[in-house]
Design an enzyme around this catalytic site. Structure first.
Site, short mmCIF file in Angstrom:
data_model
loop_
_atom_site.label_atom_id
_atom_site.label_comp_id
_atom_site.label_asym_id
_atom_site.label_seq_id
_atom_site.Cartn_x
_atom_site.Cartn_y
_atom_site.Cartn_z
N HIS A 157 0.84 -1.21 0.00
CA HIS A 157 0.00 0.00 0.00
C HIS A 157 0.87 1.25 0.00
CE1 HIS A 157 -3.38 -2.64 1.27
NE2 HIS A 157 -2.42 -3.24 1.96
N SER A 278 13.80 22.43 -15.72
CA SER A 278 12.56 23.20 -15.83
C SER A 278 12.86 24.50 -16.57
CB SER A 278 12.04 23.51 -14.42
OG SER A 278 11.19 24.63 -14.45
N LYS A 284 15.22 22.58 -10.63
CA LYS A 284 14.59 21.28 -10.92
C LYS A 284 15.48 20.32 -11.69
CE LYS A 284 11.09 20.03 -10.05
NZ LYS A 284 9.81 20.18 -10.76
N GLU A 291 8.99 9.16 -16.71
CA GLU A 291 7.56 9.51 -16.86
C GLU A 291 7.04 9.12 -18.24
OE1 GLU A 291 6.66 13.58 -15.11
OE2 GLU A 291 8.80 13.43 -14.86
#
Ligand code: ARG
Length: 473
Positions: A157, A278, A284, A291
């Protein structure tokens, strides 16, 4: 555009240019190689059946190899303005050899031809995908060897569960991808029959021998039923389903990289070369590659669904809808191969923050099952032991003292692990977390890798038939 279609005999008017564009199949560039190899095998079959003579065979094979040599670097060129690769090749051959060219399509239809091309494409595509999955497995195993006894928490979980070694954790990924490898192998072996000779749907009245061309092309044998062979696309769906399964596993490891590279987890950091920045926030470092692997899994799943819907409810025998299955087949194989390559690069370039992992793994609450097992060993029924340790957990949280201290207070004789390593080593069960179990897994995994490599070698020998027909290697 003023060229006549090769099937135009019964028509008084030429095909409308818009209709030609609508029906054409530009993705056929990927079938060029297989269409030529299949045509060469078919020509050999025609000669064996006495339908063409040895001289004509020589002309046809020479012409087809010549076309292959001229267009293989850019098959799009031969396709332009043509309905599909089959028509394009036949037209070019006939232009070059007006005497022999028109004999090539004897006893054959584009229906058995495209079914053949797709099987040949799938064979090579599957082996390419297998090679990238095998490279990924090698990378995963080297992570396991390097971090054989580095503890980290496992999660259920996504909540901290029980400590394990990073090797045990990454071996879980290894076994998933090994199932993908074996699934693809089964798909390959099931599709390796030749549909050539099925004709449009009902076979041929000419003395062709499908078993002859089948063996020339490295298949395990010819089709059983011409109706089935000319329209069967199960193997395309099987292949893409196997791609979807691999993509699911790739997206899972990619998601883990995304999560683990957050400041909150801090378990891994990606190399700069595999990270993006970024446009606004200078600090960043984003895991875009991971992704995209996660995102592309959605596209590949979409391909599978689109194929099922295109194939749904089709009557037996060829229908043009089947043309729609090609693009998602090609895209899925190419996409999942590149996803596997990207994940492999990320896994080999990643640095694991084993200190951070070890720190989280040493959370004594995650040794609670070992405490329960200790009470069980002393004779307490499991449910009672679970309740007792549950109370100890609550006390440890409320009073801010370690679970070990609470346990020792009430049950001084029960062994409570001193460290994550000790807890991990207590789980000696089959396939469990101890170092001995992990080492057994590594030995077994090497055995599976060796078996997979042997499989690849033997199937590569079969597939060499295509290059041989094309006159190369
Ligand atoms: N381009 C077609 C395909 O990819 C080839 C078969 C065409 N057959 C036909 N009867 N129109 O499926």
């Amino acid at each position: 555009m003023s060229r006549k279609e090769l099937w135009s005999g019964r028509f008084r008017k030429q095909l409308d240019p818009g209709a030609l564009k609508f029906t054409s199949s530009p993705e056929d560039a990927l079938l060029f190689r297989y269409d030529i190899a299949g045509s060469i095998a078919h020509a050999m079959g025609l000669e064996r059946a006495g339908i063409i003579g040895p001289k004509e065979l020589k002309t046809l094979v020479g012409g087809l190899r010549n076309i292959y040599g001229r267009f293989s670097a850019d098959p799009e060129k031969i396709l332009s303005g043509e309905e599909d690769v089959h028509m394009a090749v036949e037209r070019k051959l006939t232009e070059m050899h007006p005497g022999s060219g028109p004999r090539l399509h004897t006893g054959r239809s584009r229906n058995d031809q495209v079914a053949l091309d797709l099987r040949l494409y799938s064979r090579e595509g599957i082996v390419r995908l297998l090679a990238s999955l095998m490279a990924l497995e090698k990378t995963i195993l080297s992570v396991c060897r390097k971090h054989i006894s580095a503890p980290l928490p496992s999660y259920t979980h996504l909540q901290r569960a029980q400590p394990v070694y990073l090797s045990h954790y990454y071996l879980a990924h290894f076994w998933r991808f090994m199932r993908d490898i074996q699934r693809l192998q089964r798909v390959f072996d099931a599709l390796n029959t030749s549909p050539l000779g099925a004709g449009a749907i009902a076979g041929s009245s000419l003395p062709l021998e499908p078993s002859f061309t089948s063996s020339l092309l490295g298949f395990s044998g010819p089709f059983d039923n011409s109706i089935d062979a000319s329209s069967d696309r199960d193997f395309c769906l099987d292949t893409v389903h196997a791609c979807v399964m691999a993509a699911l596993h790739l997206s899972a490891i990619a998601e883990e990289i995304v999560l683990w590279s957050t400041a909150e987890f801090g378990y891994v950091s990606l190399p700069d070369a595999l990270s993006t920045g970024s446009s606004l926030m200078p600090h960043k470092k984003n895991p875009d590659l991971a992704e995209l692997v996660r995102g592309k899994c959605g596209s590949v799943t979409g391909n599978f669904v689109s194929m099922v819907v295109s194939a749904k409810g089709l009557p037996l025998g060829y229908s043009r809808d089947l043309q729609e299955l090609k693009k998602p087949l090609f895209e899925s194989i190419e996409e999942v191969s590149s996803m596997a390559g990207t994940v492999s690069e990320m896994v080999s370039g990643i640095s694991f923050n084993t200190g951070r992992m070890a720190e989280n793994a040493s959370d004594q609450l995650s040794f609670s099952v070992e405490a329960v097992d200790g009470l069980v060993r002393s004779g307490m029924p499991f449910r009672e032991a679970h309740g007792a340790v549950g109370k100890a957990v609550a006390e440890s949280i409320e009073k801010g003292i370690s679970l070990g201290a609470v346990m020792r207070k009430s049950w001084p004789d029960i062994v409570f692990p001193e460290s994550a390593g000790e807890a991990i080593e207590m789980r000696l069960s089959h396939g469990g977390s101890s170092l001995a179990s992990v080492r057994k897994q590594i030995t077994a995994s090497s055995g599976e890798m060796a078996r997979a490599r042997k499989w690849m070698e033997s199937r590569s020998r079969l597939m060499a038939a295509v290059d041989l027909l094309l006159g190369g290697k």
